[in-house]
Scaffold this motif. Sequence first.
Motif, PDB file in Angstrom:
ATOM      1  N   MET A 103       0.829  -1.198   0.000  1.00  0.00           N
ATOM      2  CA  MET A 103       0.000   0.000   0.000  1.00  0.00           C
ATOM      3  C   MET A 103       0.865   1.250   0.000  1.00  0.00           C
ATOM      4  O   MET A 103       1.828   1.378   0.762  1.00  0.00           O
ATOM      5  N   ARG A 104       0.475   2.188  -0.851  1.00  0.00           N
ATOM      6  CA  ARG A 104       1.306   3.350  -1.136  1.00  0.00           C
ATOM      7  C   ARG A 104       1.480   4.282   0.048  1.00  0.00           C
ATOM      8  O   ARG A 104       2.463   5.021   0.132  1.00  0.00           O
ATOM      9  N   ASP A 105       0.543   4.287   1.017  1.00  0.00           N
ATOM     10  CA  ASP A 105       0.641   5.175   2.175  1.00  0.00           C
ATOM     11  C   ASP A 105       1.405   4.554   3.346  1.00  0.00           C
ATOM     12  O   ASP A 105       1.428   5.125   4.438  1.00  0.00           O
ATOM     13  N   LEU A 115      13.599  13.741   5.624  1.00  0.00           N
ATOM     14  CA  LEU A 115      13.406  13.426   7.040  1.00  0.00           C
ATOM     15  C   LEU A 115      13.538  11.931   7.314  1.00  0.00           C
ATOM     16  O   LEU A 115      13.111  11.441   8.343  1.00  0.00           O
ATOM     17  N   ASN A 116      14.149  11.215   6.386  1.00  0.00           N
ATOM     18  CA  ASN A 116      14.424   9.778   6.500  1.00  0.00           C
ATOM     19  C   ASN A 116      13.198   8.896   6.307  1.00  0.00           C
ATOM     20  O   ASN A 116      13.304   7.786   5.789  1.00  0.00           O
ATOM     21  N   TYR A 117      12.028   9.357   6.742  1.00  0.00           N
ATOM     22  CA  TYR A 117      10.815   8.541   6.634  1.00  0.00           C
ATOM     23  C   TYR A 117       9.768   9.266   5.797  1.00  0.00           C
ATOM     24  O   TYR A 117       9.683  10.499   5.796  1.00  0.00           O
ATOM     25  N   GLY A 118       8.945   8.485   5.116  1.00  0.00           N
ATOM     26  CA  GLY A 118       7.865   9.053   4.327  1.00  0.00           C
ATOM     27  C   GLY A 118       6.955   7.948   3.815  1.00  0.00           C
ATOM     28  O   GLY A 118       7.112   6.771   4.153  1.00  0.00           O
ATOM     29  N   LYS A 119       5.981   8.333   2.996  1.00  0.00           N
ATOM     30  CA  LYS A 119       5.109   7.337   2.389  1.00  0.00           C
ATOM     31  C   LYS A 119       5.887   6.546   1.340  1.00  0.00           C
ATOM     32  O   LYS A 119       6.752   7.083   0.651  1.00  0.00           O
ATOM     33  N   GLU A 286      -1.365   1.003  12.224  1.00  0.00           N
ATOM     34  CA  GLU A 286      -2.205   2.034  12.824  1.00  0.00           C
ATOM     35  C   GLU A 286      -2.308   3.204  11.860  1.00  0.00           C
ATOM     36  O   GLU A 286      -1.374   3.468  11.091  1.00  0.00           O
ATOM     37  N   ASN A 287      -3.422   3.897  11.907  1.00  0.00           N
ATOM     38  CA  ASN A 287      -3.566   5.129  11.136  1.00  0.00           C
ATOM     39  C   ASN A 287      -2.925   6.271  11.924  1.00  0.00           C
ATOM     40  O   ASN A 287      -3.313   6.552  13.063  1.00  0.00           O
ATOM     41  N   LYS A 288      -1.931   6.899  11.306  1.00  0.00           N
ATOM     42  CA  LYS A 288      -1.205   7.995  11.961  1.00  0.00           C
ATOM     43  C   LYS A 288      -1.176   9.204  11.038  1.00  0.00           C
ATOM     44  O   LYS A 288      -1.511   9.122   9.851  1.00  0.00           O
ATOM     45  N   SER A 289      -0.718  10.317  11.575  1.00  0.00           N
ATOM     46  CA  SER A 289      -0.562  11.523  10.768  1.00  0.00           C
ATOM     47  C   SER A 289       0.695  12.259  11.222  1.00  0.00           C
ATOM     48  O   SER A 289       0.940  12.397  12.427  1.00  0.00           O
ATOM     49  N   TYR A 290       1.491  12.690  10.243  1.00  0.00           N
ATOM     50  CA  TYR A 290       2.709  13.449  10.519  1.00  0.00           C
ATOM     51  C   TYR A 290       2.677  14.739   9.698  1.00  0.00           C
ATOM     52  O   TYR A 290       2.188  14.751   8.563  1.00  0.00           O
ATOM     53  N   ASP A 291       3.223  15.800  10.259  1.00  0.00           N
ATOM     54  CA  ASP A 291       3.166  17.098   9.600  1.00  0.00           C
ATOM     55  C   ASP A 291       3.795  17.079   8.210  1.00  0.00           C
ATOM     56  O   ASP A 291       3.307  17.737   7.289  1.00  0.00           O
ATOM     57  N   HIS A 292       4.888  16.316   8.041  1.00  0.00           N
ATOM     58  CA  HIS A 292       5.630  16.384   6.784  1.00  0.00           C
ATOM     59  C   HIS A 292       5.045  15.498   5.685  1.00  0.00           C
ATOM     60  O   HIS A 292       5.402  15.645   4.512  1.00  0.00           O
ATOM     61  N   VAL A 293       4.123  14.573   6.035  1.00  0.00           N
ATOM     62  CA  VAL A 293       3.560  13.690   4.998  1.00  0.00           C
ATOM     63  C   VAL A 293       2.046  13.538   5.092  1.00  0.00           C
ATOM     64  O   VAL A 293       1.418  13.017   4.171  1.00  0.00           O
ATOM     65  N   GLY A 294       1.437  13.936   6.203  1.00  0.00           N
ATOM     66  CA  GLY A 294       0.000  13.774   6.368  1.00  0.00           C
ATOM     67  C   GLY A 294      -0.366  12.390   6.879  1.00  0.00           C
ATOM     68  O   GLY A 294       0.396  11.755   7.619  1.00  0.00           O
TER      69      GLY A 294
END
Length: 319
Positions: A103-105, A115-119, A286-294
Amino acid sequence: MKRWSICMVLVFLLAGCGYFSSDQNLNTQNEETTDIVSPFQHVNEDGEIKETPRNKPFSTYQKTTNFLLIGVDSRGEKNSRSDVIMVARYEPTDKTVKLVSLMRDSYVKIPEHPLNYGKLNHAYYYGGKTLLKETVEDNFGIPIDHVAIIDFEGFVSVINTLAPNGLEVEVSEEMIRDLKLAGEPGKRVLKGEELLGYVRFRHDAESDFGRVNRQQQVLISLKDEAVKQLGSLEGITQLPDLLSEMFKHVETDIKLQDYFSLGATFVLNPVTNVETLRVPVSNSFENKSYDHVGAVLQLDLEENIEAIHQFFSDEGEGG
């Protein structure tokens, strides 16, 4: 860059095509790339344009091979994100294809991300197929042998070529409204652009999870259409023209010589088992949210890696 169809790669695997390759083939891949004048021509050592032979002897490929299949969210833009990310594992000796949809997200570590991490789908945007391949291998422990990429235009062309009469799918009321389709919900035959909308649809309660299921469904249905078209002597005679059309739309590192071996062995080693897996697996995120990727899917990587390894083992089951 040589071209191939992402769907055709998977279709031929699902239909049981043999795949022939060698260390020499891989070593000469880059050298030969600039010598391709058209899909079926090459430049010889004397600089002459020659037709590439289509009837060379071939060998049935016996080695398990992993293909990274990338559907790009693009209509020709220079930078784009990967809309579909799948790994197709071909096990020729067991006549099996195992298809893993990533899954792409999924929130993963991307080597070149600021930032090392992303979708997961951001990896393609930052570094194309090379970075996405590296990201998949590093995060999920899946070694990738070959990569194939298709964009929207290529997908529609593949659909129209392999399934000119369309494919039967289940259409919901939400899809009818969103895709502006005529008629009532239920079993419907969709074609080209309509099927593109169908596999990209995400505006219901299932969101991306439902979309992944539809992507797998359509690819397997395309396999069935390929079997119908090429599962006879008459169909085999049409193979060069069919592959020539497919060859135009998608990038891959698969060698032209192997391109014909895939088609030529279409009826010789039929796949009898197709298994599918969605990652993340149930109850592993888990469904999470981060400022740099949503909004992202925060994976339990250990659990998902174990699920993938089990799926790829003899005891693995689709899920």
